[in-house]
Design a protein around this motif. Sequence first.
Motif, short mmCIF file in Angstrom:
data_model
loop_
_atom_site.label_atom_id
_atom_site.label_comp_id
_atom_site.label_asym_id
_atom_site.label_seq_id
_atom_site.Cartn_x
_atom_site.Cartn_y
_atom_site.Cartn_z
N THR A 221 0.83 -1.21 0.00
CA THR A 221 0.00 0.00 0.00
C THR A 221 0.86 1.25 0.00
N ASP A 292 -5.69 4.10 0.30
CA ASP A 292 -5.38 3.11 1.33
C ASP A 292 -6.63 2.61 2.03
N ARG A 296 -5.75 -1.17 1.49
CA ARG A 296 -5.18 -1.83 2.66
C ARG A 296 -6.11 -2.89 3.27
#
Length: 370
Positions: A221, A292, A296
């Motif tokens: 990420t 993200d 993520r």
Amino acid sequence: MKNLQGGLDLPQMLFSLMFILLMIIACLWVVQPFILGFAWASMVVIATWPLMIKLQHLLWGRRSLAVIAMTILLLLLFIIPIAVLVNSLIDNSAPVIAWATQGHMTVPQLDWLKEVPMVGDKLFVSYHKLVDGGGSAIMSKLQPYIGRTTGFFVAQAGHFGRFMLHLGLMLLFSVLLYWRGEQVGLGIRHFAYRMGGRRGDAAVLLAGQAIRAVALGVVVTALVQGVLGGIGLAISGIPYATLLTVVMILSCLVQLGPLIVLVPAIIWLYWSGDTTWGTVLLVWSCVVGTLDNVLRPMLIRMGADLPMILILSGVIGGLVAFGMIGLFIGPVVLAVSYRLVSVWMHEAPAPDDDPETVVEELTEHDDHTA
């Protein structure tokens, strides 16, 4: 020969233990130059092993073709970009170090505060009162520490030859692990089972989950956000875009995000009058800054969820302990240890008694024994 000493032979045990320790120390001494490269390769292979298996199925079940494809992917997507970024960081760091260490840092005047409607003049006067009251002295006190800190972080990237050696070893060990991954994994599980039974085997599997979580959920990420943010900076005409890209990757690794670099760049573009590219970078920053939140969680689900403070400590501690390569190895070491300790703790039920009751019982027990 007849054993004259029946029962426990203490000298034999001591000499056997000394021999085993000497062998372990000798082996570690021999493989010490390769430990970091092998650890890095292990992390990469564990994180990308499912992708390699899928490529093998697509390439007619040929492991050799899958290994060649993964090697090319590592070169194009990982090794070459990292090498270019570190090399650019070294090339562009000279003016930054000179600026930070030669005493040219001054408190900004912020003349643009006067143009703020209603409260601009008051803000400008208050700010300069604060500066006149000790702001310059504070900057002069901070000057040596800022220079040392800047020099330290750049020096970690300055060991370019050693860093490239670790990259080369990582690629070599990755190829070997891709080729014989099942045998290596089975050997590690067998050793762990011999040491700790089923619990040892489970510890190896949990360590693999933690490695995959860090590699995919944190490192990948950070690299994606940093590189995409750097592309936006370069297209918008921001100077030192490569150096700022490295800063963005580091800030993403420590969970600060890329906006810590992108927002000042947007402000600089608008302030310099380039509103078109400022707007373009603003829109691009909104995409990169929120990436993200999507990427993520999707990647972490492939491994294991980990506290962010653990990742932050691993990144900073790894950088101090191992240099640039520690950015990747440090979080993995802490994540594996955290997962193993957490599972070991949860094998026993959590205490549900009232703390005051526990203290009273302990006090009564001490009184009776006294």
